[in-house]
Scaffold this motif. Structure first.
Motif, PDB file in Angstrom:
ATOM      1  N   GLU A   8       0.652  -1.031  -0.124  1.00 29.92           N
ATOM      2  CA  GLU A   8       0.128   0.122  -0.143  1.00 29.92           C
ATOM      3  C   GLU A   8       0.844   1.225  -0.295  1.00 29.92           C
ATOM      4  O   GLU A   8       1.664   1.661   1.195  1.00 29.92           O
ATOM      5  N   PRO A   9       0.577   1.569  -1.060  1.00 34.97           N
ATOM      6  CA  PRO A   9       1.521   3.224  -1.053  1.00 34.97           C
ATOM      7  C   PRO A   9       1.521   4.547   0.151  1.00 34.97           C
ATOM      8  O   PRO A   9       0.139   4.058   0.275  1.00 34.97           O
ATOM      9  N   ASP A  13       4.860   7.968  -0.969  1.00 37.94           N
ATOM     10  CA  ASP A  13       5.438   7.663  -2.767  1.00 37.94           C
ATOM     11  C   ASP A  13       4.111   8.690  -3.549  1.00 37.94           C
ATOM     12  O   ASP A  13       4.695   8.578  -4.419  1.00 37.94           O
ATOM     13  N   ILE A  14       2.824   8.650  -2.978  1.00 34.36           N
ATOM     14  CA  ILE A  14       1.926   9.580  -3.603  1.00 34.36           C
ATOM     15  C   ILE A  14       2.840  10.511  -4.047  1.00 34.36           C
ATOM     16  O   ILE A  14       2.275  11.821  -5.111  1.00 34.36           O
ATOM     17  N   ILE A  18       2.756  12.682  -7.614  1.00 35.40           N
ATOM     18  CA  ILE A  18       2.259  14.166  -7.808  1.00 35.40           C
ATOM     19  C   ILE A  18       3.853  15.000  -7.659  1.00 35.40           C
ATOM     20  O   ILE A  18       2.980  16.404  -8.483  1.00 35.40           O
ATOM     21  N   SER A  19       4.256  14.923  -7.196  1.00 33.10           N
ATOM     22  CA  SER A  19       5.504  16.435  -7.292  1.00 33.10           C
ATOM     23  C   SER A  19       6.045  16.562  -8.372  1.00 33.10           C
ATOM     24  O   SER A  19       6.542  17.543  -8.623  1.00 33.10           O
ATOM     25  N   LEU A  20       6.566  15.444  -9.192  1.00 33.95           N
ATOM     26  CA  LEU A  20       7.076  15.720 -10.288  1.00 33.95           C
ATOM     27  C   LEU A  20       6.342  16.560 -11.622  1.00 33.95           C
ATOM     28  O   LEU A  20       6.487  17.788 -11.555  1.00 33.95           O
TER      29      LEU A  20
END
Length: 146
Positions: A8-9, A13-14, A18-20
């Motif tokens: 489970e992330p 990880d999330i 999303i940041s890139l």
């Protein structure tokens, strides 16, 4: 039996995923703002150059009407002020400045030297009409549209 562990992330990880794209979008936004700023700066610099030529031409016509002939100082100032005019205005405007203003002024000065008063008066009247209408000729180039 083997147990398969389910991954489970985590929030890390999330956030990484999303940041890139967010960083890339911010980079694109910064690049666009810099490009737009440079475009506006270029418009300002071009306006400044055009306005300087415009003022010099008005000064030339004003000096010509005051003196009644082309003094060497007036000639030198005018020729110096229109150097490069064809690079910041279109060909039509360049031809207008050269043919309708400069050549008429030279012709008027020649008529003055040859004591052709009627011809001189006619050319002076034409040049003073141009002095009155010059803003209309240059108006399309004096607009700062962002």
């Amino acid at each position: 039996m083997t147990k398969t562990m389910k991954y489970e992330p985590t929030w890390i990880d999330i956030t990484s995923a999303i940041s890139l794209p967010i960083i890339a979008a911010i980079g694109l936004l910064i690049a666009y703002v810099q490009w737009k700023t440079n475009q506006n700066r270029l418009k300002n610099e071009l306006f400044d150059r055009r306005y300087e030529v415009f003022i010099n031409i008005k000064t030339f016509l004003s000096d010509l009407s005051r003196e009644g002939n082309l003094s060497s100082e007036t000639q030198d100032n005018f020729r110096r002020s229109i150097i490069g005019i064809r690079f910041i205005f279109d060909k039509k405007t360049y031809n207008y400045v050269w043919n309708d203003l400069w050549c008429k002024a030279v012709e008027m000065d020649l008529a003055h030297t040859q004591k052709k008063h009627t011809k001189r008066a006619e050319l002076m009247k034409e040049l003073m009409t141009e002095f009155s209408n010059i803003e209309d000729k240059f108006e399309p180039y004096m607009q700062l549209k962002y």
